[in-house]
Motif scaffolding. Structure first.
Motif, mmCIF file in Angstrom:
data_model
loop_
_atom_site.group_PDB
_atom_site.id
_atom_site.type_symbol
_atom_site.label_atom_id
_atom_site.label_comp_id
_atom_site.label_asym_id
_atom_site.label_seq_id
_atom_site.Cartn_x
_atom_site.Cartn_y
_atom_site.Cartn_z
ATOM 1 N N HIS A 5 0.893 -1.220 0.107
ATOM 2 C CA HIS A 5 -0.046 0.052 0.010
ATOM 3 C C HIS A 5 0.937 1.306 -0.086
ATOM 4 O O HIS A 5 1.939 0.968 0.282
ATOM 5 N N HIS A 6 0.269 2.426 -0.367
ATOM 6 C CA HIS A 6 0.884 3.816 -0.155
ATOM 7 C C HIS A 6 -0.159 4.546 0.369
ATOM 8 O O HIS A 6 -1.026 4.834 -0.091
ATOM 9 N N ASP A 7 0.099 5.194 1.427
ATOM 10 C CA ASP A 7 -0.820 6.008 2.299
ATOM 11 C C ASP A 7 0.196 7.587 2.356
ATOM 12 O O ASP A 7 1.283 7.545 2.718
ATOM 13 N N MET A 25 0.004 0.757 13.449
ATOM 14 C CA MET A 25 1.354 1.432 13.281
ATOM 15 C C MET A 25 1.103 1.394 11.825
ATOM 16 O O MET A 25 2.381 1.942 11.066
ATOM 17 N N GLU A 26 0.244 0.792 11.137
ATOM 18 C CA GLU A 26 0.295 0.895 9.476
ATOM 19 C C GLU A 26 -0.352 1.995 9.130
ATOM 20 O O GLU A 26 -1.126 2.859 9.572
ATOM 21 N N GLY A 27 0.262 2.314 7.836
ATOM 22 C CA GLY A 27 -0.301 3.480 7.186
ATOM 23 C C GLY A 27 -1.609 3.602 6.524
ATOM 24 O O GLY A 27 -2.409 4.474 6.325
ATOM 25 N N ALA A 28 -1.785 2.327 6.051
ATOM 26 C CA ALA A 28 -3.354 2.103 5.548
ATOM 27 C C ALA A 28 -4.110 2.491 6.658
ATOM 28 O O ALA A 28 -4.392 1.853 7.747
ATOM 29 N N ASP A 29 -5.267 3.228 6.217
ATOM 30 C CA ASP A 29 -6.384 3.709 7.246
ATOM 31 C C ASP A 29 -7.494 2.589 7.107
ATOM 32 O O ASP A 29 -8.494 2.561 6.449
ATOM 33 N N VAL A 30 -7.410 1.559 8.018
ATOM 34 C CA VAL A 30 -8.392 0.492 7.905
ATOM 35 C C VAL A 30 -9.014 0.567 9.356
ATOM 36 O O VAL A 30 -8.646 0.701 10.284
ATOM 37 N N TYR A 31 -10.323 0.342 9.247
ATOM 38 C CA TYR A 31 -11.354 0.584 10.105
ATOM 39 C C TYR A 31 -12.005 -0.830 10.620
ATOM 40 O O TYR A 31 -12.059 -1.834 9.591
ATOM 41 N N ALA A 32 -12.383 -1.135 11.817
ATOM 42 C CA ALA A 32 -13.079 -2.427 12.078
ATOM 43 C C ALA A 32 -14.458 -1.812 12.153
ATOM 44 O O ALA A 32 -14.846 -0.918 12.653
ATOM 45 N N GLY A 43 -10.616 3.449 4.440
ATOM 46 C CA GLY A 43 -11.281 4.651 4.683
ATOM 47 C C GLY A 43 -10.109 5.670 4.527
ATOM 48 O O GLY A 43 -8.875 5.676 4.164
ATOM 49 N N TYR A 44 -10.636 6.983 4.495
ATOM 50 C CA TYR A 44 -9.885 8.244 4.363
ATOM 51 C C TYR A 44 -8.760 8.089 3.190
ATOM 52 O O TYR A 44 -7.570 8.504 3.329
ATOM 53 N N THR A 45 -9.471 7.480 2.106
ATOM 54 C CA THR A 45 -8.451 7.478 0.749
ATOM 55 C C THR A 45 -8.221 8.950 0.545
ATOM 56 O O THR A 45 -9.168 10.107 0.821
ATOM 57 N N GLN A 46 -7.368 9.367 -0.305
ATOM 58 C CA GLN A 46 -6.749 10.326 -0.925
ATOM 59 C C GLN A 46 -5.958 10.073 -2.286
ATOM 60 O O GLN A 46 -5.569 9.167 -2.431
ATOM 61 N N GLY A 123 -9.495 10.944 -5.028
ATOM 62 C CA GLY A 123 -10.522 11.454 -4.261
ATOM 63 C C GLY A 123 -10.760 10.620 -2.726
ATOM 64 O O GLY A 123 -9.776 9.697 -2.573
ATOM 65 N N GLY A 124 -11.721 11.168 -1.990
ATOM 66 C CA GLY A 124 -11.830 10.685 -0.795
ATOM 67 C C GLY A 124 -12.936 9.833 -0.449
ATOM 68 O O GLY A 124 -14.028 10.374 -0.710
ATOM 69 N N PHE A 125 -12.831 8.481 -0.449
ATOM 70 C CA PHE A 125 -14.108 7.646 -0.051
ATOM 71 C C PHE A 125 -13.683 6.418 1.001
ATOM 72 O O PHE A 125 -12.481 6.312 1.244
#
Length: 135
Positions: A5-7, A25-32, A43-46, A123-125
């Motif tokens: 991934h790249h965040d 500690m991972e950069g990917a914005d992962v939700y439970a 989430g919080y994609t850019q 975008g952000g989705f």
């Protein structure tokens, strides 16, 4: 960072938003949690961020890629790159809310075997999950 991934932001924004300890500690914005799958979601994609997946395809022919996303913009998209080929742009629907997940699909021709799939975001989705369906 830079392999799967790249965040563009440090840390996992999903941890603070959902108060979970999933890959803090991972950069990917992962939700439970609370997406349609009831599992973890991205989430919080850019624009410019990406994730990679390895898929083992079992049959040749046209396959349908379906992404389950929540977005508040009709300009958001996913560029799908398979094995380094030219990207396929998948426009995402304005679902009216980041928590209202709807499908967005594209067709791709695949041969049997392993394939590296990169999803590059515009975008952000939020993305709950995606599927690859054989003919």
């Amino acid at each position: 960072e830079g392999v799967g991934h790249h965040d563009l932001t440090p840390g996992n924004a999903g941890v603070a938003a959902t108060r979970t300890a999933y890959r803090e500690m991972e950069g990917a914005d992962v939700y439970a949690g609370w997406g349609p799958s009831g599992d973890h979601w991205l989430g919080y994609t850019q624009t410019g961020e990406w994730t990679r997946y390895l898929a083992d395809v079992r049959s040749s022919g046209m396959h349908t890629l379906t992404f389950y996303v929540g977005t508040q913009s009709a300009t958001d998209a996913i560029a799908v790159t398979i094995d380094g080929a030219a990207p396929i742009r998948v426009p995402l629907p304005d679902t009216g809310s980041w928590g209202n997940f709807q499908p967005a699909s594209a067709s791709v021709s695949l041969e049997p075997g392993p394939h590296l799939i990169q999803l590059t975001f515009t975008g952000g989705f939020q993305m709950d999950y995606f599927t690859i369906e054989a003919p």
